[in-house]
Scaffold this motif. Structure first.
Motif, PDB file in Angstrom:
ATOM      1  N   ASN A 223       0.851  -1.186   0.000  1.00 54.77           N
ATOM      2  CA  ASN A 223       0.000   0.000   0.000  1.00 54.77           C
ATOM      3  C   ASN A 223       0.893   1.244   0.000  1.00 54.77           C
ATOM      4  OD1 ASN A 223      -1.707   2.200   0.791  1.00 54.77           O
ATOM      5  ND2 ASN A 223      -3.170   0.724   1.620  1.00 54.77           N
ATOM      6  N   ARG A 224       0.916   1.961  -1.108  1.00 54.30           N
ATOM      7  CA  ARG A 224       1.834   3.091  -1.242  1.00 54.30           C
ATOM      8  C   ARG A 224       1.543   4.189  -0.233  1.00 54.30           C
ATOM      9  NH1 ARG A 224       2.402   3.966  -7.833  1.00 54.30           N
ATOM     10  NH2 ARG A 224       3.305   1.896  -8.292  1.00 54.30           N
ATOM     11  N   LEU A 225       0.274   4.485  -0.011  1.00 56.18           N
ATOM     12  CA  LEU A 225      -0.066   5.550   0.930  1.00 56.18           C
ATOM     13  C   LEU A 225       0.373   5.185   2.347  1.00 56.18           C
ATOM     14  CD1 LEU A 225      -3.611   6.652  -0.313  1.00 56.18           C
ATOM     15  CD2 LEU A 225      -1.415   7.792  -0.674  1.00 56.18           C
ATOM     16  N   ALA A 226       0.202   3.914   2.713  1.00 61.08           N
ATOM     17  CA  ALA A 226       0.626   3.474   4.041  1.00 61.08           C
ATOM     18  C   ALA A 226       2.143   3.571   4.178  1.00 61.08           C
ATOM     19  CB  ALA A 226       0.153   2.047   4.302  1.00 61.08           C
TER      20      ALA A 226
ATOM     21  N   MET B 115      -0.018  18.612  11.351  1.00 61.57           N
ATOM     22  CA  MET B 115      -0.725  18.079  10.186  1.00 61.57           C
ATOM     23  C   MET B 115      -0.022  16.846   9.622  1.00 61.57           C
ATOM     24  SD  MET B 115      -1.242  19.608   6.398  1.00 61.57           S
ATOM     25  CE  MET B 115       0.338  18.839   5.982  1.00 61.57           C
ATOM     26  N   LEU B 116       1.303  16.898   9.495  1.00 60.58           N
ATOM     27  CA  LEU B 116       2.043  15.787   8.893  1.00 60.58           C
ATOM     28  C   LEU B 116       2.006  14.536   9.764  1.00 60.58           C
ATOM     29  CD1 LEU B 116       5.167  17.631   7.414  1.00 60.58           C
ATOM     30  CD2 LEU B 116       3.268  16.606   6.157  1.00 60.58           C
ATOM     31  N   VAL B 117       2.171  14.706  11.079  1.00 54.76           N
ATOM     32  CA  VAL B 117       2.156  13.539  11.961  1.00 54.76           C
ATOM     33  C   VAL B 117       0.777  12.885  11.968  1.00 54.76           C
ATOM     34  CG1 VAL B 117       2.330  12.791  14.361  1.00 54.76           C
ATOM     35  CG2 VAL B 117       4.049  14.311  13.418  1.00 54.76           C
ATOM     36  N   VAL B 118      -0.266  13.689  12.070  1.00 59.31           N
ATOM     37  CA  VAL B 118      -1.625  13.130  12.061  1.00 59.31           C
ATOM     38  C   VAL B 118      -1.919  12.485  10.711  1.00 59.31           C
ATOM     39  CG1 VAL B 118      -4.077  13.695  12.242  1.00 59.31           C
ATOM     40  CG2 VAL B 118      -2.432  14.766  13.785  1.00 59.31           C
ATOM     41  N   LEU B 119      -1.486  13.115   9.626  1.00 56.65           N
ATOM     42  CA  LEU B 119      -1.667  12.522   8.296  1.00 56.65           C
ATOM     43  C   LEU B 119      -0.943  11.187   8.195  1.00 56.65           C
ATOM     44  CD1 LEU B 119      -2.660  12.804   5.347  1.00 56.65           C
ATOM     45  CD2 LEU B 119      -0.523  14.011   4.845  1.00 56.65           C
ATOM     46  N   GLY B 120       0.273  11.118   8.732  1.00 63.33           N
ATOM     47  CA  GLY B 120       1.018   9.867   8.705  1.00 63.33           C
ATOM     48  C   GLY B 120       0.296   8.752   9.440  1.00 63.33           C
ATOM     49  N   PHE B 121      -0.223   9.042  10.622  1.00 60.74           N
ATOM     50  CA  PHE B 121      -0.954   8.022  11.380  1.00 60.74           C
ATOM     51  C   PHE B 121      -2.232   7.613  10.663  1.00 60.74           C
ATOM     52  CE2 PHE B 121       1.592   9.320  15.135  1.00 60.74           C
ATOM     53  CZ  PHE B 121       1.982   8.062  15.536  1.00 60.74           C
ATOM     54  N   ASN B 122      -2.928   8.552  10.053  1.00 64.57           N
ATOM     55  CA  ASN B 122      -4.156   8.214   9.329  1.00 64.57           C
ATOM     56  C   ASN B 122      -3.859   7.330   8.127  1.00 64.57           C
ATOM     57  OD1 ASN B 122      -5.731   9.663  11.102  1.00 64.57           O
ATOM     58  ND2 ASN B 122      -5.828  11.489   9.838  1.00 64.57           N
TER      59      ASN B 122
END
Length: 301
Positions: free
Chosen positions: A35-38, A277-284
């Motif tokens: 999964n590229r996004l993951a 924003m980046l950390v929360v985006l990474g976890f999501n």
């Protein structure tokens, strides 16, 4: 008498010893890595984790040393993210803030996961009046907007980073509890659970050796997603003055301290906000990837 030929058994090819049975967890890991996004989310988180670990060694500055002669300097070679209104290096404070925010998420979600999972196991397995009491407690906690409930808890306990962590853990308990409860209800009538009961196995052993391992997938997914939510909630409490206090370099507190300079010193707000924003985006992104990898229904789509 005529001699009959001895019948030979049909030729069968030798078993293929190269085929290896892959465990479900290894298969899920392989699916996650595809999964590229993951993977992108994992890279983002890895960068911030490394930054948090190496924060004291990344810059020659300290988090609380002030220098009015260099206040509100824009990003440059000496100060990669500029300086704030007290002349403190913004990058140094953002790097140390990563450590604080990640630790808040870790301890808050770990506490919520431990308590919520335990209550969910008990409610789903025993049912009846125990389930009714625990479920009503969950309903009451979920009836309040999460941030307002966190503010109320911190107001009672007193504004501090530790109390903010406790508040974040409390408001996340019913989320884990309801997920585990629903999973246990669906598992308690399965054949392997009924067989364990028929063998006289104790309820505690059934819960922690049979039901809990089969409930880990949704717990892991919610824990990953909840990590990002906890960081947002901690930043919100810090911004409102209910969490970390100055000069602690918590990202939400940094936003609150710099909001008066957003027009003439945008970098004091941009970089802490971008980090959140980046950390929360990474976890999501990692959480969504885990959901797709661990959920059999998602695999078939």
């Amino acid at each position: 008498m005529e001699s009959r030929p001895i019948a030979t058994p049909p030729h069968r090819p030798p078993p293929n010893t190269d085929l290896k049975v892959r465990s479900p967890w290894r298969e899920s890991l392989s699916s996650l890595l595809q999964n590229r996004l993951a993977v992108i989310g994992g890279i983002i988180l890895f960068i911030f984790i490394v930054m948090a670990i190496l924060a004291p060694y990344l810059t020659p500055y300290t988090i609380d040393k002030t220098d009015p002669s260099i206040r509100l300097l824009p990003p440059s070679g000496d100060h990669w993210m500029g300086t704030d209104d007290l002349g403190r290096d913004v990058f140094t404070r953002v790097a140390h803030g990563a450590r604080i925010s990640l630790l808040i998420g870790l301890f808050a979600i770990s506490g919520a996961l431990l308590v919520g999972t335990t209550l969910g196991l008990i409610a789903g397995f025993y049912g009846r009046w125990i389930d009714m009491i625990i479920s009503r407690v969950f309903d009451v906690l979920l009836a309040f907007p999460s941030i307002l409930l966190a503010i109320a808890i911190v107001a009672i306990l007193g504004p501090s980073l530790e109390n903010a962590l406790i508040a974040i853990a409390i408001i996340n308990v019913p989320i884990f509890g309801r997920i585990v409860r629903s999973k246990v209800i669906s598992l308690r009538s399965e054949e392997f659970v009924l067989a364990a009961k028929a063998q006289g196995m104790k309820n505690g052993r059934i819960l922690f050796h049979h039901i809990l391992p089969n409930s880990l997938a949704p717990i892991i997914v919610q824990g990953t997603l909840g990590f990002g939510i906890a960081i947002i909630e901690a930043a919100a409490l810090g911004f409102l003055g209910m969490g970390a206090t100055s000069p602690t370099p918590e990202w939400g507190r940094m936003l609150a301290d710099s909001r008066g300079f957003i027009q003439n010193a945008y970098w004091t707000v941009l970089f802490p906000g971008l980090s959140i924003m980046l950390v929360v985006l990474g976890f999501n992104m990692v959480g969504d990837g885990l959901r797709d990898a661990l959920d059999p229904k998602m695999k078939n789509k």
